[in-house]
Design a protein around this motif. Structure first.
Motif, PDB file in Angstrom:
ATOM      1  N   CYS A  67       0.851  -1.195   0.000  1.00  0.00           N
ATOM      2  CA  CYS A  67       0.000   0.000   0.000  1.00  0.00           C
ATOM      3  C   CYS A  67       0.881   1.238   0.000  1.00  0.00           C
ATOM      4  CB  CYS A  67      -0.902  -0.001   1.230  1.00  0.00           C
ATOM      5  SG  CYS A  67      -1.941   1.473   1.403  1.00  0.00           S
ATOM      6  N   THR A  69       1.823   5.193   0.547  1.00  0.00           N
ATOM      7  CA  THR A  69       1.411   6.213   1.505  1.00  0.00           C
ATOM      8  C   THR A  69       2.102   7.532   1.175  1.00  0.00           C
ATOM      9  OG1 THR A  69       3.194   5.678   3.065  1.00  0.00           O
ATOM     10  CG2 THR A  69       1.106   4.497   3.335  1.00  0.00           C
ATOM     11  N   ALA A  74       3.032   8.796   7.713  1.00  0.00           N
ATOM     12  CA  ALA A  74       1.641   8.467   7.404  1.00  0.00           C
ATOM     13  C   ALA A  74       1.440   6.959   7.453  1.00  0.00           C
ATOM     14  CB  ALA A  74       1.261   9.004   6.030  1.00  0.00           C
ATOM     15  N   GLY A  75       2.457   6.226   7.011  1.00  0.00           N
ATOM     16  CA  GLY A  75       2.381   4.770   7.040  1.00  0.00           C
ATOM     17  C   GLY A  75       2.239   4.222   8.443  1.00  0.00           C
ATOM     18  N   ILE A  78      -1.391   4.921   9.513  1.00  0.00           N
ATOM     19  CA  ILE A  78      -2.317   4.066   8.758  1.00  0.00           C
ATOM     20  C   ILE A  78      -2.200   2.608   9.197  1.00  0.00           C
ATOM     21  CG2 ILE A  78      -2.680   3.094   6.454  1.00  0.00           C
ATOM     22  CD1 ILE A  78      -2.192   5.949   5.355  1.00  0.00           C
ATOM     23  N   CYS A 232      -5.151  -1.465   5.478  1.00  0.00           N
ATOM     24  CA  CYS A 232      -4.416  -0.197   5.316  1.00  0.00           C
ATOM     25  C   CYS A 232      -5.030   0.651   4.204  1.00  0.00           C
ATOM     26  CB  CYS A 232      -2.947  -0.485   5.015  1.00  0.00           C
ATOM     27  SG  CYS A 232      -1.999  -1.094   6.440  1.00  0.00           S
ATOM     28  N   ARG A 233      -5.322   0.038   3.070  1.00  0.00           N
ATOM     29  CA  ARG A 233      -5.943   0.785   1.967  1.00  0.00           C
ATOM     30  C   ARG A 233      -7.307   1.336   2.388  1.00  0.00           C
ATOM     31  NH1 ARG A 233      -3.681  -3.397  -1.167  1.00  0.00           N
ATOM     32  NH2 ARG A 233      -5.660  -4.553  -1.140  1.00  0.00           N
ATOM     33  N   TYR A 236      -7.989   4.959   3.747  1.00  0.00           N
ATOM     34  CA  TYR A 236      -8.156   6.150   2.905  1.00  0.00           C
ATOM     35  C   TYR A 236      -9.607   6.634   2.895  1.00  0.00           C
ATOM     36  CZ  TYR A 236      -3.345   5.991   1.384  1.00  0.00           C
ATOM     37  OH  TYR A 236      -1.975   6.031   1.368  1.00  0.00           O
ATOM     38  N   GLY A 240      -6.761   8.276   6.614  1.00  0.00           N
ATOM     39  CA  GLY A 240      -5.882   8.327   5.450  1.00  0.00           C
ATOM     40  C   GLY A 240      -6.240   9.422   4.473  1.00  0.00           C
ATOM     41  N   LYS A 244      -3.622  11.606   2.208  1.00  0.00           N
ATOM     42  CA  LYS A 244      -3.719  10.929   0.914  1.00  0.00           C
ATOM     43  C   LYS A 244      -2.473  11.159   0.070  1.00  0.00           C
ATOM     44  CE  LYS A 244      -6.381  14.698  -1.217  1.00  0.00           C
ATOM     45  NZ  LYS A 244      -7.691  15.071  -1.777  1.00  0.00           N
TER      46      LYS A 244
END
Length: 368
Positions: A67, A69, A74-75, A78, A232-233, A236, A240, A244
């Protein structure tokens, strides 16, 4: 060649510090720059792009899925949220308000570091309740195991030069505990060079920067087990959204991941470049320059500059004068308080090392 930043009226910067976010991290290859340009001038279905990027991440890392990021930070947020909410949309929309949910994230005290921001804050942004264990320089396995409860969402391990390098429990212990208690293990490997190592060790989610060792654009990426990457996806649709990742960054990240050969300097090239610099700096009174390998075990050979009393200036003062100059020169200064500065060869552009020697020489001569 004049950079766009100089056209903006900003002074030239020479980055001899490393892949530092504060200095823009990396300079990208022509292939990555082309991908950034092409993506910026076109359109794409972002969900499809993100899923496609996941397949490329998986192929490069050996993970089941991936995924992209906006950054490694941010990772972290998330990945944390994913371990708390899974793909449950109602829970995703609650984050970071996770009260009443399984939300505890266990991290060793010596790894709760500040890298420009606090890792604990990134975990909290994802809804995690930080559970630091042990002491800053000593953590026993029992400290971790005794903290695991039915409220534990994840174990968290930080592989970084910022983290304490002694007295912490190693990754294999964290992997065993994660398996024993059926808890996901997140590894923050933001600046690491080996994109397969931690997946092979058994990590469930690994966090990388796309702009550091990979030398891609400002970005990050997650890799790991298929179910966790789906979660994780899904973030968004929640936190997230505020983190973005844009089409340009994803395209550049894909290009960087697909490059067959790295445009990064080899260890031999680094040694040669830094040896030439050391030879020049050792001719200056009060400086002792030698080669020094990375303290965290990465394949980085830096020039260590020891500023001695005979120089008539301290390392901190030399660092300050270099940064205030034009061009502004940033050396690695984590140990300036004990008289040591370092030059990292990786981000240097052609001719930069000669400018560094010239400016240091000028500063020392002006002090006499």
């Amino acid at each position: 060649m004049t950079s766009c930043f100089e056209v903006f009226g900003l002074k030239k910067v020479i980055n001899a510090s490393g892949k530092m976010t504060a200095l823009g991290a990396s300079s990208v290859s022509e292939e990555v720059a082309f991908a950034l340009k092409e993506a910026a001038q076109g359109y794409v279905e972002m969900d499809e792009l993100i899923k496609f990027a996941g397949t490329i991440i998986a192929s490069r890392t050996g993970a089941e899925d991936g995924c992209p990021t906006a950054s490694a930070s941010a990772g972290i947020a998330i990945a944390t949220a994913a371990t708390i909410t899974g793909t449950n949309l109602s829970l995703i929309e609650r984050m970071p308000q996770s009260a009443g949910l399984k939300n505890e994230v266990i991290i060793q005290k010596g790894q709760l570091v500040h890298y420009g921001a606090n890792i604990g804050q990134m975990i909290r942004l994802g809804g995690g309740k930080v559970m630091e264990v042990g002491a800053a320089n000593k953590v026993e396995k029992e400290h971790i195991e005794d903290t695991i409860t039915d409220q534990t969402a994840a174990l968290f391990y930080v592989k970084s030069h910022h983290a304490v390098q002694k007295g912490m429990q190693p990754i294999d212990v964290m992997v065993d505990l994660a398996a024993k208690y059926h808890i996901p293990l997140i590894i923050d490997a933001a600046a690491e060079q080996d994109f397969q190592h931690y997946i092979k060790m058994g990590a469930d989610i690994v966090v990388y920067s796309g702009a550091k060792a990979l030398a891609g654009p400002t970005s990050g990426f997650l890799c790991g087990k298929r179910n966790w990457m789906a979660a994780c996806r899904a973030q968004y649709k929640g936190i997230g959204r505020a983190m973005k990742v844009g089409k340009e960054s994803v395209a550049g990240l894909i290009a960087a991941l697909q490059q067959q050969t790295s445009h990064e300097k080899t260890l031999e090239e680094q040694r040669e470049q830094m040896s030439v610099m050391c030879e020049a700096l050792n001719k200056l009174t009060g400086l002792a320059c030698s080669l020094h390998m990375d303290e965290a075990g990465r394949t980085i050979c830096r020039a260590q500059i020891k500023v001695q009393e005979e120089a008539g200036i301290t390392a901190a003062q030399l660092q300050e004068k270099l940064e205030k100059g034009n061009p502004a020169i940033y050396l690695r200064h984590h140990y300036a308080n004990v008289g040591l500065l370092y030059v990292d060869p990786r981000p240097l552009l052609p001719g930069d090392e000669a400018i560094i020697v010239k400016e240091i020489t000028k500063i020392l001569q002006e002090g006499k």
